[in-house]
Write a protein that holds these residues in place. Structure first.
Motif, PDB file in Angstrom:
ATOM      1  N   GLY A  79       0.831  -1.191   0.000  1.00 18.05           N
ATOM      2  CA  GLY A  79       0.000   0.000   0.000  1.00 18.05           C
ATOM      3  C   GLY A  79       0.863   1.238   0.000  1.00 18.05           C
ATOM      4  N   GLY A  80       0.231   2.382  -0.003  1.00 19.63           N
ATOM      5  CA  GLY A  80       0.981   3.631   0.018  1.00 19.63           C
ATOM      6  C   GLY A  80       0.123   4.797  -0.414  1.00 19.63           C
ATOM      7  N   ASN A  81       0.727   5.987  -0.411  1.00 24.32           N
ATOM      8  CA  ASN A  81      -0.025   7.187  -0.771  1.00 24.32           C
ATOM      9  C   ASN A  81       0.369   7.741  -2.141  1.00 24.32           C
ATOM     10  N   ASN A  82       1.149   6.947  -2.891  1.00 23.86           N
ATOM     11  CA  ASN A  82       1.476   7.276  -4.279  1.00 23.86           C
ATOM     12  C   ASN A  82       0.910   6.146  -5.136  1.00 23.86           C
ATOM     13  N   THR A  83      -0.226   6.385  -5.742  1.00 26.26           N
ATOM     14  CA  THR A  83      -0.950   5.321  -6.439  1.00 26.26           C
ATOM     15  C   THR A  83      -0.086   4.638  -7.494  1.00 26.26           C
ATOM     16  N   GLN A  84       0.605   5.415  -8.293  1.00 20.74           N
ATOM     17  CA  GLN A  84       1.420   4.835  -9.360  1.00 20.74           C
ATOM     18  C   GLN A  84       2.518   3.948  -8.789  1.00 20.74           C
ATOM     19  N   SER A  85       3.115   4.370  -7.692  1.00 16.59           N
ATOM     20  CA  SER A  85       4.159   3.577  -7.046  1.00 16.59           C
ATOM     21  C   SER A  85       3.604   2.253  -6.522  1.00 16.59           C
ATOM     22  N   VAL A  86       2.398   2.296  -5.968  1.00 13.45           N
ATOM     23  CA  VAL A  86       1.774   1.066  -5.476  1.00 13.45           C
ATOM     24  C   VAL A  86       1.525   0.097  -6.636  1.00 13.45           C
ATOM     25  N   LEU A  87       1.035   0.627  -7.757  1.00 11.95           N
ATOM     26  CA  LEU A  87       0.774  -0.227  -8.922  1.00 11.95           C
ATOM     27  C   LEU A  87       2.065  -0.878  -9.413  1.00 11.95           C
ATOM     28  N   LYS A 110      -4.675  12.767   2.393  1.00 14.23           N
ATOM     29  CA  LYS A 110      -6.073  13.023   2.756  1.00 14.23           C
ATOM     30  C   LYS A 110      -6.942  13.205   1.510  1.00 14.23           C
ATOM     31  N   PRO A 111      -7.019  12.172   0.657  1.00 14.68           N
ATOM     32  CA  PRO A 111      -7.815  12.281  -0.567  1.00 14.68           C
ATOM     33  C   PRO A 111      -9.313  12.296  -0.276  1.00 14.68           C
ATOM     34  N   SER A 112     -10.076  12.732  -1.268  1.00 14.53           N
ATOM     35  CA  SER A 112     -11.535  12.687  -1.191  1.00 14.53           C
ATOM     36  C   SER A 112     -11.989  11.230  -1.264  1.00 14.53           C
ATOM     37  N   GLN A 113     -13.264  11.006  -0.991  1.00  8.15           N
ATOM     38  CA  GLN A 113     -13.803   9.643  -1.099  1.00  8.15           C
ATOM     39  C   GLN A 113     -13.689   9.129  -2.535  1.00  8.15           C
ATOM     40  N   GLU A 114     -13.892  10.012  -3.509  1.00  9.27           N
ATOM     41  CA  GLU A 114     -13.740   9.580  -4.906  1.00  9.27           C
ATOM     42  C   GLU A 114     -12.287   9.241  -5.203  1.00  9.27           C
ATOM     43  N   GLY A 115     -11.357  10.007  -4.631  1.00 12.55           N
ATOM     44  CA  GLY A 115      -9.938   9.700  -4.809  1.00 12.55           C
ATOM     45  C   GLY A 115      -9.573   8.354  -4.203  1.00 12.55           C
ATOM     46  N   ILE A 116     -10.121   8.071  -3.021  1.00 11.56           N
ATOM     47  CA  ILE A 116      -9.888   6.767  -2.382  1.00 11.56           C
ATOM     48  C   ILE A 116     -10.464   5.647  -3.257  1.00 11.56           C
ATOM     49  N   TYR A 117     -11.675   5.873  -3.769  1.00 11.40           N
ATOM     50  CA  TYR A 117     -12.307   4.862  -4.628  1.00 11.40           C
ATOM     51  C   TYR A 117     -11.458   4.579  -5.867  1.00 11.40           C
ATOM     52  N   GLN A 118     -11.033   5.618  -6.550  1.00  7.55           N
ATOM     53  CA  GLN A 118     -10.260   5.432  -7.778  1.00  7.55           C
ATOM     54  C   GLN A 118      -8.902   4.775  -7.486  1.00  7.55           C
ATOM     55  N   HIS A 119      -8.285   5.138  -6.362  1.00  5.24           N
ATOM     56  CA  HIS A 119      -7.012   4.543  -5.944  1.00  5.24           C
ATOM     57  C   HIS A 119      -7.147   3.025  -5.820  1.00  5.24           C
ATOM     58  N   PHE A 120      -8.143   2.582  -5.083  1.00  2.89           N
ATOM     59  CA  PHE A 120      -8.306   1.146  -4.860  1.00  2.89           C
ATOM     60  C   PHE A 120      -8.804   0.426  -6.110  1.00  2.89           C
ATOM     61  N   LYS A 121      -9.610   1.109  -6.924  1.00  2.00           N
ATOM     62  CA  LYS A 121     -10.068   0.479  -8.170  1.00  2.00           C
ATOM     63  C   LYS A 121      -8.880   0.176  -9.078  1.00  2.00           C
ATOM     64  N   MET A 122      -7.947   1.114  -9.165  1.00  2.00           N
ATOM     65  CA  MET A 122      -6.759   0.901  -9.999  1.00  2.00           C
ATOM     66  C   MET A 122      -5.903  -0.245  -9.449  1.00  2.00           C
ATOM     67  N   ILE A 123      -5.780  -0.315  -8.124  1.00  2.00           N
ATOM     68  CA  ILE A 123      -5.022  -1.412  -7.506  1.00  2.00           C
ATOM     69  C   ILE A 123      -5.679  -2.747  -7.815  1.00  2.00           C
ATOM     70  N   ALA A 124      -6.995  -2.815  -7.630  1.00  2.50           N
ATOM     71  CA  ALA A 124      -7.715  -4.064  -7.868  1.00  2.50           C
ATOM     72  C   ALA A 124      -7.669  -4.481  -9.328  1.00  2.50           C
ATOM     73  N   ASP A 125      -7.629  -3.511 -10.224  1.00  2.00           N
ATOM     74  CA  ASP A 125      -7.586  -3.816 -11.655  1.00  2.00           C
ATOM     75  C   ASP A 125      -6.274  -4.489 -12.056  1.00  2.00           C
ATOM     76  N   VAL A 126      -5.179  -4.157 -11.376  1.00  2.34           N
ATOM     77  CA  VAL A 126      -3.876  -4.697 -11.788  1.00  2.34           C
ATOM     78  C   VAL A 126      -3.399  -5.851 -10.912  1.00  2.34           C
ATOM     79  N   SER A 127      -3.962  -5.995  -9.711  1.00  2.00           N
ATOM     80  CA  SER A 127      -3.453  -7.032  -8.801  1.00  2.00           C
ATOM     81  C   SER A 127      -3.802  -8.432  -9.294  1.00  2.00           C
ATOM     82  N   PRO A 128      -2.812  -9.341  -9.337  1.00  2.00           N
ATOM     83  CA  PRO A 128      -3.087 -10.707  -9.756  1.00  2.00           C
ATOM     84  C   PRO A 128      -3.728 -11.550  -8.661  1.00  2.00           C
ATOM     85  N   VAL A 129      -3.803 -11.003  -7.454  1.00  2.00           N
ATOM     86  CA  VAL A 129      -4.448 -11.702  -6.334  1.00  2.00           C
ATOM     87  C   VAL A 129      -5.502 -10.780  -5.732  1.00  2.00           C
TER      88      VAL A 129
END
Length: 286
Positions: A79-87, A110-129
């Protein structure tokens, strides 16, 4: 995700006096916790992931895979607070043998709720597990709202949330409206029994490092709807639990583990080993 029911232990990272990884201590910790836990959580906050290097993280994960005598499922923290780095981290990590990743909500930004949503959606889209969300506002300074959790629960690769907000009303809202196959997991040791009474399936625990058999009784009883027995197990921990966080996690639990002869109590800066005052309080309870 039956593997995520019961007790997950957020493993500490044992260090030597020179602050190198203490693999002998880590082996003892795996054997000690296997007495009662259902799965390992590797390199979460309790594992001092903020101060272990990428190379050390890979080495720790590899060591646990190779020395998992109990064949317990493994959850790995990315996890982390840099979305691209996490991906990029997800793509470069060998996740073979890992049943899910645990990903903390972005901290400091301290992202907005939409920012949190998009962050995790991108993680889930690329994670193989599969992905477990981790909500811990006390550390991140932002909360994943129940509505955002429920939106994310619709993603086929997001299977659970570790809820450490301490807000039972929020946890109830998640349990009430989440998809049937989405798991609510307690992120607060002492709230595990009440959370399991309204639908949580277990806990990812700090104290299970030291008291795995107590947590086995606690979660197994709750899963069997014996909340009286589960509460009694919780009551055994109620006095020592606040001492685990008095000088920040994992300072307290590492001292308990040293008393038990499992591993040493060294932590990396900016944390410091337990003060004499904290040691005295812990010793009195033990």
């Amino acid at each position: 995700m039956e593997a995520l029911k019961g007790t997950g232990v957020a493993l500490v990272t044992p260090f030597n006096e020179d602050l190198s990884i203490d693999f002998d201590g880590l082996l003892k910790l795996l054997e000690h916790t296997a007495k009662g836990v259902d799965y390992y959580v590797v390199q979460g906050t309790t594992g001092e992931s903020a101060t272990t290097t990428s190379a050390e993280k890979a080495e720790i994960l590899s060591f646990i895979k190779q020395n998992n005598k109990a064949k317990l499922p493994i959850v790995y923290g990315i996890g982390g607070n840099n979305t691209q780095s996490v991906l990029e981290n997800i793509k470069s990590t060998d996740l073979e043998g890992v049943c899910a990743i645990l990903s903390v909500s972005p901290y400091y930004n301290k992202p907005s709720q939409e920012g949190i949503y998009q962050h995790f959606k991108m993680i889930a889209d690329v994670s193989p597990v599969p992905v477990i969300l981790y909500n811990v506002p006390g550390r991140t300074q932002s909360n994943i709202s129940a509505n955002t959790t429920l939106r994310l629960a619709e993603h086929k690769n997001i299977v659970a949330i570790k809820e450490a907000s301490g807000d039972l009303t929020q946890c109830m809202a998640i349990s009430k409206d989440a998809p049937e196959d989405f798991l609510l997991i307690s992120g607060d040791d002492l709230l595990t029994t009440p959370m399991m009474s309204f639908g949580a399936v277990g806990v990812i625990s700090v104290l299970a490092n030291a008291f795995p058999e107590t947590f086995k009784r606690l979660t197994k009883a709750a899963l069997s709807n014996d909340f009286e027995a589960s509460s009694q197990a919780t009551f055994e921990l109620i006095d020592i639990n606040p001492l685990m966080y008095a000088e920040s996690n994992p300072v307290g639990v590492k001292h308990v583990l040293e008393v038990f002869g499992v591993c040493k109590n060294y932590v990396r800066m900016p944390l410091l080993p337990a003060s004499d005052e904290l040691k005295t309080k812990i010793q009195a309870l033990l």
